[in-house]
Design an enzyme around this catalytic site. Structure first.
Site, mmCIF file in Angstrom:
data_model
loop_
_atom_site.group_PDB
_atom_site.id
_atom_site.type_symbol
_atom_site.label_atom_id
_atom_site.label_comp_id
_atom_site.label_asym_id
_atom_site.label_seq_id
_atom_site.Cartn_x
_atom_site.Cartn_y
_atom_site.Cartn_z
ATOM 1 C CB SER A 40 -1.022 -0.037 1.353
ATOM 2 O OG SER A 40 -1.868 -1.074 0.951
ATOM 3 N N GLY A 41 0.217 2.371 -0.115
ATOM 4 C CA GLY A 41 0.879 3.648 -0.025
ATOM 5 C C GLY A 41 1.201 4.060 -1.617
ATOM 6 C CG HIS A 42 2.490 2.162 -4.354
ATOM 7 N ND1 HIS A 42 3.608 2.975 -4.196
ATOM 8 C CD2 HIS A 42 2.859 0.778 -3.983
ATOM 9 C CE1 HIS A 42 4.598 2.153 -3.876
ATOM 10 N NE2 HIS A 42 4.011 0.874 -3.849
ATOM 11 C CE LYS A 47 3.760 -1.561 -7.630
ATOM 12 N NZ LYS A 47 2.616 -2.626 -7.056
ATOM 13 C CG HIS A 102 8.784 1.149 -2.779
ATOM 14 N ND1 HIS A 102 8.867 0.720 -3.982
ATOM 15 C CD2 HIS A 102 7.570 0.326 -2.279
ATOM 16 C CE1 HIS A 102 7.901 -0.070 -4.621
ATOM 17 N NE2 HIS A 102 7.258 -0.278 -3.302
#
Ligand SMILES: Nc1ncnc2c1ncn2[C@@H]1O[C@H](COP(=O)(O)OP(=O)(O)O)[C@@H](O)[C@H]1O
Ligand SMILES: Nc1ncnc2c1ncn2[C@@H]1O[C@H](COP(=O)(O)OP(=O)(O)O)[C@@H](O)[C@H]1O
Ligand SMILES: [Mg+2]
Ligand SMILES: [Mg+2]
Ligand SMILES: [Mg+2]
Ligand SMILES: [Mg+2]
Lengths: 203, 333, 333, 203
Positions: C54-56, C104, C219
């Site tokens: 997560s975080g994207h 990815k 990231h």
């Protein structure tokens, strides 16, 4: 009877534009405290545009030149100060005869201040540039000298510091607007002091 | 200041150029850069023109297109556009049914649009009406002051009025509809960081690591008060309670919940705020019938968000759902 | 760290809950929160499953819906999801035509999806294929190393493969198509700030006022090099020249230009980068046939952007244009 | 012949979980330098989950318990370390008889290391946790004592510092990966030292 020559007009505009440029950072700093941090840039953009147009403007009779300068300010400054400062010069140009005495100038000045208040739907005591314009008008009416008027303008700008803003962006801050000078008031005081030092040098 | 730019004096024109290149199927930029307009006009439709300071992207140019605005006038960053921009935009998109100016309630915007409307009337006798949005409850309202700011609710007004215009509503009807939507919208904003105006080169306000600005607008102006940073739930509670209190009767009403990012806050946090706000509003009996979450009405790179609740009856919901095809909002077409 | 959250341990689940509430017309969240799936499946269609740390956001859950993904598995922040998530997601959305995992190229993602594919084969004998994206040219490629990262080009792959799946293409065809699109995509990223992982509580890297990280991923990992902050044009030039060089023959080709924000950079700057990149690519004879500008493949609150150029022939352009209805990408439906 | 009692297993898992928790920040810090700053959190999430399941796990025979612990790690750690550390314990459990001697343990350990390398498509010298696992395997084969093996593991972790990464996230940094310890290597050395101090206390 006074008649501002085309050279006087040039000198006045040039001096105002360079004073605004020199003070742009300070004006923006004031606006950062209780506004959105653009007042200096706005005024500079406008006066630079007027100065860039000086040849065309100075070729006109003074009233026409003032009107055109005011319109130029309206079309380049933007924000709240654009319509207000622009309206001031436009109205001054509209009301001023080519030759005028002190009474004539005072009357035109008063009408210009009234037009600004009408445009802003505002009045004295709201922490805006009107808090400098009205005291200047009163000083004119009282027969004060040019130098005295400039001093009064500076004091009036200082006097906006304790006011709670009810107009302009600073009004959004409520109580937090207290304790800061109004940037528009500072601009008008600056222009007044430039005009005063020009006119004092006149014979 | 760290920005992807070539210089503070060209950031706006280069960004506008990129915007219109990227969305050339929907918009064009006027030759002098004074306004962005819809590529294809619809004759007989009332023209909707908005605008304001730049730095709130995608507002307003991102909402030009089918079912929303016909033109948007970008001012300098956080500085309202000038009357010549609105006049030229209005002339370019007026197809005879009149022009509605949609104006956020800032004195700069109001006065410049006023002057433009006066010029339009003087010059061309065109029918021009103005609609003012003022949905920000962080500011106390009063007849004798500037009143409330127009913030994220403006998007809701532009969407719904845009849909009605597309369906053929006349100028007077659109103005009345817009006022009704504006009255149904309430917003409240909180900032975790300042933004940095390119020309200024430094943050508009300083703020400590453990602090937030409560009740901010969309110009990096300080808010109503500085407060210690709280949890999302506590922040949302204070925002939502304020909105509910201001709206009055909300139980049983359908609503759009719009969580709007200010530019520096990622979607993860905005959806978390949606979750928190939804629970609070539902606790008051509001039915969250529609949602919008994203950075739509921004303040450059400011971190934080606003919450907007718009009470929408079935007619307004249908207009919200109507097709829209703009750079930033698109559905049904 | 300043985030709108209640705690680092709940930010993900609360955000996911908000996301699925806000987009309940398109997606549902599996009861245990392991995956987001398309509300209505299309029987006989190959199921597309993606996922990652997560975080994207909006990647990947924001791309679940008609014409794109069938399910997305969110891992912890910047941590790949676990095999049980992919297995359960695949089982939930497989309607018999097989499952394509879109992954990815990070070893965490690759290994976890590998394990899931092995488990699927052992347990159910389901047809599972994997498609790896690796469009990031900032990393030197080699057979003996991890190779290149999958970054923003993943969106392009998911969109085009999603459209073909919707049109009925079979599993083998989709995998081949995806590999073709991946080969046609090149990306390069630059960061002006670090991001802050909620659990870490402080920025992943320190960076000075006048510096940027050149060749970053998504990231907050440091880039290939630290460099003095340059003008947008200079930054874009180095990015675009690298992309063109890596792609080889580009003159006369149609392309999608995708300028992707990392989460903390506002649209004004992204459109400016679009303007700059477009001119550079056009200088190489590329025809910018489509554009996408926005924060779609992000790194929490990191400031900066990536540029992706995807060379698309007429078939691929048609698939790009095909209807899509997801939380984050929507047109034609 | 050794037989790890259920209590020994409990004590070992508990000690590993608390060592990981105590070192989580350090491990994350290492990952922040050349990775994405989550390695400590990942490992802690996994070992916490294993510790939470301890009653169920300890009820099983050791090989089953190791397999289940490995599977738990796979399902909770995520990232690159999850499949790798999980595979290590799963394979160890699969290969270890209920009663084993040093040779039997060494063989199972070697197979577990090989499984990790296969899962990671990686080998020694790439700046990963394999750079600790392979030296540990060699030390086991050489008949080194438990304490010596832990020391070798620690030195092997240190020895990852000058390596240029070609696997894992650090490989994206190219030359910039040089000069930092690999976080996964540090984790494995940590687990080795916990196991050593447990086993050294054994009669
Ligand atoms: N309604 C008003 N009447 C008079 N002056 C006003 C009014 N609103 C704003 N001002 C003046 O305008 C100044 C702000 O100008 P500026 O910063 O250039 O515009 P903006 O507020 O749109 O950013 C204020 O300091 C104040 O003096
Ligand atoms: N292909 C690989 N083979 C062996 N070990 C690897 C491989 N890829 C990564 N690692 C190990 O995993 C560690 C990183 O784990 P972690 O930070 O938890 O996962 P991620 O890199 O997905 O964030 C690295 O320090 C390295 O030791
Ligand atoms: Mg201002
Ligand atoms: Mg302004
Ligand atoms: Mg990770
Ligand atoms: Mg990591």
């Amino acid at each position: 009877m006074t008649r501002l020559s085309s050279d006087d007009f040039r000198a006045l505009v040039t001096a105002m534009a360079s004073a605004v440029a020199d003070n742009a950072e300070r004006l923006t700093e004031l606006d950062r405290a209780i506004g959105d941090g653009d007042h200096g840039a706005n005024m500079q953009r406008g006066f630079d545009a007027v100065a860039a147009d000086l040849d065309t403007l100075a070729a006109k009779p003074l009233p026409e030149a003032l009107k055109a300068a005011g319109m130029k300010l309206v079309m380049t400054v933007g924000g709240a100060s654009g319509p207000l400062v622009g309206t001031f010069f436009m109205t001054l140009g509209k009301e001023l005869p080519e030759e005028f005495d002190r009474a004539g100038f005072t009357e035109a000045f008063s009408k210009a201040v009234a037009a600004v208040a009408a445009r802003g739907k505002s009045h004295q005591g709201q922490k805006t540039l009107l808090d400098v314009l009205f005291p200047m008008q009163a000083a004119l009416e009282d027969g004060k000298s040019v130098g005295e008027i400039a001093t009064i303008a500076g004091q009036a700008a200082e006097a906006t510091i304790p006011i709670l803003a009810t107009r302009g962006r600073a009004s959004f801050l409520g109580e937090r607007s207290i304790g800061h000078m109004d940037p528009g008031a500072a601009s008008v005081a600056l222009l007044a002091s430039v005009a005063a030092s020009m006119l004092e040098q006149q014979p | 200041m760290k920005k992807l730019m070539n210089g503070a004096d060209t950031i706006l024109s280069e960004s506008l150029a990129g915007f219109t290149q990227a969305h050339a199927d929907i918009v064009t930029l006027d030759g002098s850069g004074k306004f962005v307009r819809r590529r294809e006009l619809r004759p007989g439709k009332v023209a909707l023109v908005s605008g304001g300071g730049s730095g709130h992207e995608p507002l307003h140019a991102g909402f030009v297109g089918i079912g929303m605005l016909d033109a948007a006038c970008p001012g300098q960053v956080f500085t309202s556009p000038t009357p010549d921009q609105m006049v030229e935009a209005a002339q370019a998109v007026d197809t005879g049914a009149g022009v509605l100016f949609i104006v956020k309630n800032y004195e700069g915007d109001v006065m410049n649009f006023d002057m433009a409307a006066e010029m339009m009337a003087d010059m061309t006798g065109a029918q021009v009406q103005q609609l003012i949005t003022n949905d920000d409850i962080a500011v106390e309202d009063s007849l004798f002051t500037t009143g409330r700011r127009g913030v994220a609710g403006t998007l809701v007004v532009e969407k719904i009025v845009g849909a009605a215009a597309e369906q053929g509503m006349d100028l007077a009807g659109l103005k009345a509809l817009g006022e009704r939507v504006n009255r149904a919208c309430r917003s409240f904003g909180v900032a975790l960081s300042s933004c940095t105006v390119p020309a200024a080169g430094k943050p508009t306000f300083d703020i400590g690591e453990g602090e937030m600005e409560f009740g901010v607008g969309i110009h990096g102006e300080p808010g109503r008060r500085r407060a210690p940073l709280a949890t999302a739930d506590a922040i949302a509670a204070e925002m939502c309670e304020g909105i509910v209190k201001d709206l009055g009767q909300v139980a049983g009403r359908n609503a759009l919940l719009f969580v709007n990012g200010f530019g520096g806050t990622p979607l993860m946090e905005l959806y978390l705020m949606h979750h928190s706000a939804r629970r609070l509003f539902e606790g008051h009996g509001v039915q969250i019938a529609r949602s919008l979450t994203g950075s739509y009405v921004t303040a450059l790179d400011m971190a934080g968000c606003s919450i907007t609740l718009a009470l929408l009856d079935d007619d307004l919901l249908a207009l919200w759902d109507a097709p829209v095809r703009t750079a930033a909002l698109r559905w049904g077409v």
